[in-house]
Design a protein around this motif. Sequence first.
Motif: not given
Length: 295
Positions: A157-183
């Motif tokens: 995504p293109a983003t303009y804010l970040a959430f304080q509740r986030s506990t996972i870095d965005e690239p790590e989040f995307i990497r984990e999604v791709i690993q789990r789903t195979g997309c």
Amino acid sequence: MIPTCEHALLRTQAARAGLPPRAGLGLKTGHFNEVLDSRPDLGFFEVHAENHMVAGGPFHHFLGLIREQYPLSLHGVGLSIGAEGALDAQHLQRLTELIERYQPHSFSEHLAWSSHGPVFLNDLLPLAYDTPTLKRVCEHIDQVQNRLQRPMLLENPATYLAFQRSTIDEPEFIREVIQRTGCGLLLDVNNVYVSCINHQRDPLAYMDALPLHAVGEIHLAGFAEDSDSLGDRLLIDDHGAPIDQAVWALYRQVLARVGPVATLIERDNQVPTFDVLLAEAQRAEALLIRAGDRS
């Protein structure tokens, strides 16, 4: 959810095998006749799926003619992959029918949300990156891929804010999604640059943290520039300007890492004449050829 790395690898390979490793353009209604008359030397065209979720009409007429001549990519903007609620069953059904009709070489969607209950917001809104969101996004992607019987590409995504509740870095989040789903990954280089400038991150470091092995398509676009309340640069992903030189430079770095990959020139606002867009596609094509010579 896909339980094995083997299945994920097969889906990632399928995603990369879709579009030819050439430059393409977003197909605009004002360019239908010019494309059919001139048959430009392009690798593919891409359309927004939601613009064609009707039974008939001129959009389908022209898209059918162009699909006979060029590979096609369908890019979704309304599935709301990150929404807290369930996916819209009617929307997914219309998407399934559209894919069955045109058999596109690629289908992609955004890592974002745009619906809340019965309310649909005409925007791509950011997510909080935490474990519940990760689980929900993966479940939605699995549902889409199982329904379509094909892998999808997920766009950063293109983003303009970040959430304080986030506990996972965005690239790590995307990497984990791709690993789990195979997309696969739709790597939007402009989004990388826009987000990193807005959040004061290093674009190259961000990009290198992504699962680049899964890139099945690349997007290039222009942005608008403003400043925030503190006077810092604020970039807006508006697809309304030529591709910035900084984005071209980052694109060359991408190609040095992944080799030639299908690359789309996006322009959705202040759309210029077709020859202007074609010149940007030709510039990307030259870089793709050079990357292929090096690999």
